[in-house]
Design an enzyme around this catalytic site. Structure first.
Site, PDB file in Angstrom:
ATOM      1  N   PRO A   2      -1.427  -1.825   2.371  1.00 38.93           N
ATOM      2  CA  PRO A   2      -1.987  -2.319   1.113  1.00 38.93           C
ATOM      3  C   PRO A   2      -3.476  -1.987   1.005  1.00 38.93           C
ATOM      4  CG  PRO A   2      -0.675  -4.013   2.194  1.00 38.93           C
ATOM      5  CD  PRO A   2      -0.821  -2.881   3.165  1.00 38.93           C
ATOM      6  N   GLU A   3      -3.891  -1.537  -0.174  1.00 39.75           N
ATOM      7  CA  GLU A   3      -5.286  -1.193  -0.424  1.00 39.75           C
ATOM      8  C   GLU A   3      -5.855  -2.169  -1.453  1.00 39.75           C
ATOM      9  OE1 GLU A   3      -5.576   3.059  -1.193  1.00 39.75           O
ATOM     10  OE2 GLU A   3      -3.772   3.412  -0.017  1.00 39.75           O
TER      11      GLU A   3
END
Ligand SMILES: [Zn+2]
Length: 275
Positions: A2-3
């Protein structure tokens, strides 16, 4: 992993079920899931603290307590959500840390691969270390990006992945931003022209903002706090599209290794050398 858009979406989804509730006690399956302080101190300090807010810094979820900051880093396979206490564990057999909340619910951290960590401190930087600017904040200007690029001989893709250079950008959005700016991922940062820096500044922000608006890219493990999927994966220009036609020119998207990461680009739209 996840960014920024994925972590931001989780944070937004946790506000309603979490803020205003008190953490009563913590359970964890292995001490290694607690990064700091020692697990016994972690448990003692957590108990009885009310959640006053929840924010994001880089890829960290930051849960504000009355006297501390509780951070969660999702890493590869982490999920953070609030569920009923009687929600069956066999529906999610990767729950590693559970916080019992007043009102009968639980905050759960699930992580199949166990790379994620929770941590507690009254100083955020003690947990995160030094981080670069937040790219969606107003103070991340093109001038700031230009200043930070000056003298960097590292290749631009590697630099964008470096959290001390700019916070929250990871493999998906680095590829997307470079494609939108028509910059080859292997370009040394110091060779970018002024026009390219202006373009890259705009496309970093646009790629991330689009990701937030679409509630993140549900590739692999990422899910929103309510368990649903985001839709950013349906609107990517290059990431995960190896061999498929470039949306601009039709040339097949290529994949190379850059900084140990699979890197997607169009060799026509993103030529290796500028003329
Ligand atoms: Zn192209």
């Amino acid at each position: 992993m996840p960014e920024l858009p994925e972590v931001e979406t989780v944070v937004r989804g946790l506000r309603e079920p979490l803020v205003g509730h008190t953490l009563l006690e913590v359970w964890y399956d292995r001490e290694a899931m607690i990064r700091t302080p020692a697990p016994a101190e972690f448990a003692a300090r957590i108990a009885g603290q009310k959640v006053t807010g929840i924010t994001r810094r880089a890829k960290y979820i930051v849960i504000q307590l009355e006297h501390d900051l509780l951070t969660v880093h999702l890493k590869m396979t982490g999920r953070l959500y609030v569920s009923d206490a009687d929600y069956q564990d066999d529906a999610d057999r990767w729950v590693r840390v559970k916080f019992k909340l007043d009102g009968g619910k639980e905050l759960r951290f699930s992580d199949a691969r166990r790379f994620g960590r929770v941590a507690l401190s009254d100083q955020l930087e003690a947990i995160t270390g030094s981080l670069g600017p937040e790219p969606l904040e107003d103070d991340f200007t093109a001038d700031i990006l230009r200043e930070r690029l000056q003298g960097h001989r590292r290749i631009i893709k590697a630099l964008l992945l470096d959290q001390t250079f700019v916070a929250g950008v990871g493999n998906i959005y680095a590829d997307e931003a470079l494609h939108r700016a028509k910059i080859h991922p292997l370009r040394p940062a110091s060779t970018l022209t002024d026009a390219e820096i202006m373009a890259l500044h705009a496309t970093i922000r646009a790629a991330l903002a689009d990701g937030v608006e679409r509630e993140g890219a549900s590739i692999n493990w990422y899910r929103k706090a309510d368990g649903g999927k985001g839709s950013a994966q349906d609107q990517l220009y290059v990431y995960g599209r190896t061999g498929e036609p470039c949306l601009t020119c039709g040339h097949p998207i290529e994949k190379i290794r850059v900084a140990q990461r699979g890197t997607h680009f169009c060799p026509v739209c993103q030529p290796a050398v500028t003329t």
